[in-house]
Every structure is written in structure tokens, then in C-alpha cells.
Design an enzyme around this catalytic site. Structure first.
Site, PDB file in Angstrom:
ATOM      1  N   HIS A  81       0.811  -1.339  -0.048  1.00  0.00           N
ATOM      2  CA  HIS A  81      -0.120   0.038  -0.026  1.00  0.00           C
ATOM      3  C   HIS A  81       0.992   1.335  -0.073  1.00  0.00           C
ATOM      4  CE1 HIS A  81       0.459  -0.111   4.362  1.00  0.00           C
ATOM      5  NE2 HIS A  81       0.189   1.242   4.113  1.00  0.00           N
ATOM      6  N   ASP A  85       0.250  -7.687   1.498  1.00  0.00           N
ATOM      7  CA  ASP A  85       0.506  -6.117   1.726  1.00  0.00           C
ATOM      8  C   ASP A  85       2.192  -5.898   1.904  1.00  0.00           C
ATOM      9  OD1 ASP A  85       0.324  -3.290   2.126  1.00  0.00           O
ATOM     10  OD2 ASP A  85       0.151  -3.283   4.056  1.00  0.00           O
ATOM     11  N   SER A 124       4.573   2.513   7.920  1.00  0.00           N
ATOM     12  CA  SER A 124       4.138   1.323   6.940  1.00  0.00           C
ATOM     13  C   SER A 124       5.550   0.930   6.212  1.00  0.00           C
ATOM     14  CB  SER A 124       3.474   1.859   5.886  1.00  0.00           C
ATOM     15  OG  SER A 124       1.817   1.623   6.514  1.00  0.00           O
TER      16      SER A 124
END
Length: 354
Positions: free
Chosen positions: A93, A125, A202
């Protein structure tokens, strides 16, 4: 209200997306195991025990990078880390939001390089990037997340809100939490940690006290009254990382074959995620069981409630999805289910996820 959110975005970037929902233990010191060779601390830095939080941070941080778009008009970004072969690991992402105009990798010493996506897997992911001009930093090594236990100390390093090189400490709060990285049906088991991770973390590493990567930081739970509440999403001590055992497998496939090409195991059913019964309820719809799929061949029907999978109790459809994902296509498993108040058991041969 608890909202699960992907932790994308650096300073000024979009926060993320609403979603529905490798040796030795993470913290133990094993005399017969050597920690990985990681970067030497800067010569001007005060000396610290290599296995203290400060010592690990000194050695790991040079191999942790920040990601941003090559177009300065595009806000947001994330974190990543260098592995063997000068590849960079991050979240899908993160890379998918930046890839359009090109991705720039920035090291802790201020140097930078362009990077191209080698492979990505939205269902995990995870994404792998190849650097145009890699810097001379030591690759981080994966630890064995299956040896981690609740209470092990961990360290998260990344660029929350664009603040590169941020280090936070915590413990493993829980294991095998079923989470969904893409807001869809796919779920996997994650490591839960109370180490503070926020938007921009992230793709950064969650490491043990020997500097081994035991997880890839991916998402958080946050409080709020709307999708993300009336306040910015931030850490409340409920962060989730992709376990290193899954991450390393997916990453190696992507390096070897490009885009994730190996199918995951699949039961071939659609779940009723609104059901309040304990177990995984197959939707009461004629199309809920895929014709010719694994469940269909085993005799499962719409409306059945799966209560046990491979000897493990099933509490929800999301949990069962994570259990199935841990298997391989062709595996045979015992499934216990309820139909019209009666329990039965059947052997299911899992198919590939087409």
C-alpha cells in the site's frame, strides 16, 4: 469505535485506507546463535551494549529507508528496509501509491536512489523494490517469527509522519491476530505490538534485540467516531506487523518470479461477515459455494457454519480465512461444521486461489 487503518502516508500525506476487519526468539539471547552482522555504530556515537535498544537502533537504522514520490507534488510516503541483494522491502500500500511517478529511496545519511518495483502482493501487503544506486549498508536479516512469544521486546524503526529514523520500543502484545490489509476478504495472522507505529511507519521493520526482522509494520487500530474519527489516526498501542515467516516466503517468490505468482490455498466459499454466530458462516446464497471448488467437492453448502478447521476452533470467517491462508493448495484438512443444528465432519482438499 475501533478502526483498522493501513499506516501509509508521511508528513502531509494521506493517512491510509479503511479496512474491514529468520532464527531464535524475538527477545531471548541464545548462546549458540549469533546475531546478524549489522552496520557499525558511527565512530562519534557514545558506546552502547549492542543488544540494548540504543545499540540495536544504532546498528539497524542505517539499513532502514524512507520512501517518497519522485514528484514533489505528491504527498505521503512510508518506510522500508534493505535486504540481501540490495533490495528494499516495504508495504504494497506504500509502493502502489508512489509508483506512478517514480519512487525515491532516502537513507538515514541523506543519500538517495531511485527504485523500481520488482514485485508486489496486495493480499500480503508486501512489495519489493530494486535500487538504482544502492548505498553501502548491511542487509537486515529475517528472524523466525514462529519462535516469538508474547512479552518479547521489539523495536520499530521508520518514518512516522515523515520523521525519518524514529525508533520506538515495545513488546509483542499478541500473536496470530487475523487482520485484513486491503479492506477486502483476505486475512492473515499478524503480530500485535504496543511499540508506537503511526502513519509513515508502513513497511518499516519490527526487530528483536539482536536486530533481526521479525515483522513488517503494516497497520494500526485507532479510536474514532467515523472511518478515522474526527481526529487524525494515531497510535494507541495497537499495531500489527506481517510475521517474518510469511514475509520472507512472499518476498523470495517476488524476487525470483516478479509479481506474486504462487496461488494461496482456497476453500472456495463466500462468508457471511455479518453473522453473529460463533464460527465461520458460509453465506446463505446459491453462489456462496464455488462450483467445483474445495468446499463444493467436500459437500459443504450455503448456510453451513464451520466451527473447526484442522483441529483448531474457528470463531469467525476472518479467522478461518487466515487459517486457510497458512495452508498450501492441495493440503487435506479436517473440517467440522454445523448444518440445521447438527454437527458433521468432512475432509477437504484445499484448492488454489484463482
Amino acid at each position: 469505535m475501533l478502526a483498522a487503518a493501513l499506516i501509509a502516508g508521511g508528513a502531509g500525506g494521506a493517512v491510509g485506507t479503511m479496512v474491514t476487519s529468520a532464527g531464535g526468539s524475538a527477545g531471548a539471547d541464545h548462546p549458540d546463535q549469533q546475531g546478524p552482522d549489522i552496520n557499525e555504530p558511527p565512530p562519534e556515537a557514545p558506546e552502547r551494549d549492542p543488544e540494548s535498544v540504543a545499540g540495536v537502533a544504532q546498528r539497524v537504522s542505517p539499513s532502514v529507508v524512507s520512501l517518497r514520490s519522485a514528484d514533489p507534488r505528491i504527498a505521503g510516503g512510508g518506510s522500508g528496509f534493505v535486504i540481501e541483494g540490495d533490495y528494499v522491502v516495504t508495504n504494497d500500500h506504500v509502493s502502489s501509491e508512489l509508483e506512478g511517478e517514480g519512487i525515491i529511496i532516502e537513507y538515514s545519511d541523506g543519500s538517495s536512489s531511485g527504485a523500481e518495483v520488482v514485485g508486489s502482493d496486495p493480499s500480503s501487503d508486501l512489495s519489493v523494490l530494486e535500487l538504482d544506486e544502492p548505498s553501502e549498508v548491511d542487509a537486515l536479516e529475517f528472524g523466525d517469527s514462529e519462535e516469538a512469544i508474547v512479552g518479547d521486546e521489539v523495536i520499530a524503526i521508520g518514518a512516522p509522519l515523515g520523521l525519518a529514523g524514529t525508533v520506538t520500543q515495545g513488546i509483542i502484545s499478541a500473536l496470530d491476530r487475523p487482520v485484513s490489509p486491503d479492506g477486502g476478504d483476505t486475512q492473515f495472522f499478524a503480530i500485535q505490538t504496543d511499540a508506537a507505529i503511526n502513519p509513515g511507519n508502513s513497511g518499516g521493520p519490527l526487530v528483536d534485540l539482536q536486530g533481526r526482522v521479525i515483522g513488517v509494520n503494516s497497520m494500526i487500530y485507532s479510536m474514532g467516531g467515523g472511518p478515522f474519527g474526527d481526529q487524525p489516526v494515531g497510535s494507541i498501542g495497537l499495531g500489527f506487523a506481517i510475521p517474518s515467516t510469511e514475509a520472507e516466503t512472499v518476498i523470495n517468490r517476488m524476487i525470483d518470479h516478479g509479481e506474486e505468482s504462487t496461488a494461496y490455498a482456497d476453500l472456495g466459499v463466500a462468508y457471511d461477515h455479518e453473522s453473529t454466530v460463533v464460527g465461520a458462516a458460509i453465506a446463505d446464497d446459491p453462489d456462496a459455494v464455488e462450483a467445483g471448488g474445495a468446499a463444493d467437492q467436500a459437500g459443504l453448502e450455503p448456510g453451513d457454519v464451520i466451527v473447526s478447521f484442522d483441529g483448531r476452533r474457528v470463531n469467525s470467517g476472518g479467522e478461518l480465512q487466515a487459517m486457510v491462508r497458512d495452508k498450501s493448495p492441495g493440503d487435506e484438512v479436517e473440517v467440522e461444521y454445523e448444518r440445521d443444528g447438527e454437527r458433521a465432519e468432512v475432509t477437504v482438499t484445499l484448492g488454489p486461489d484463482e
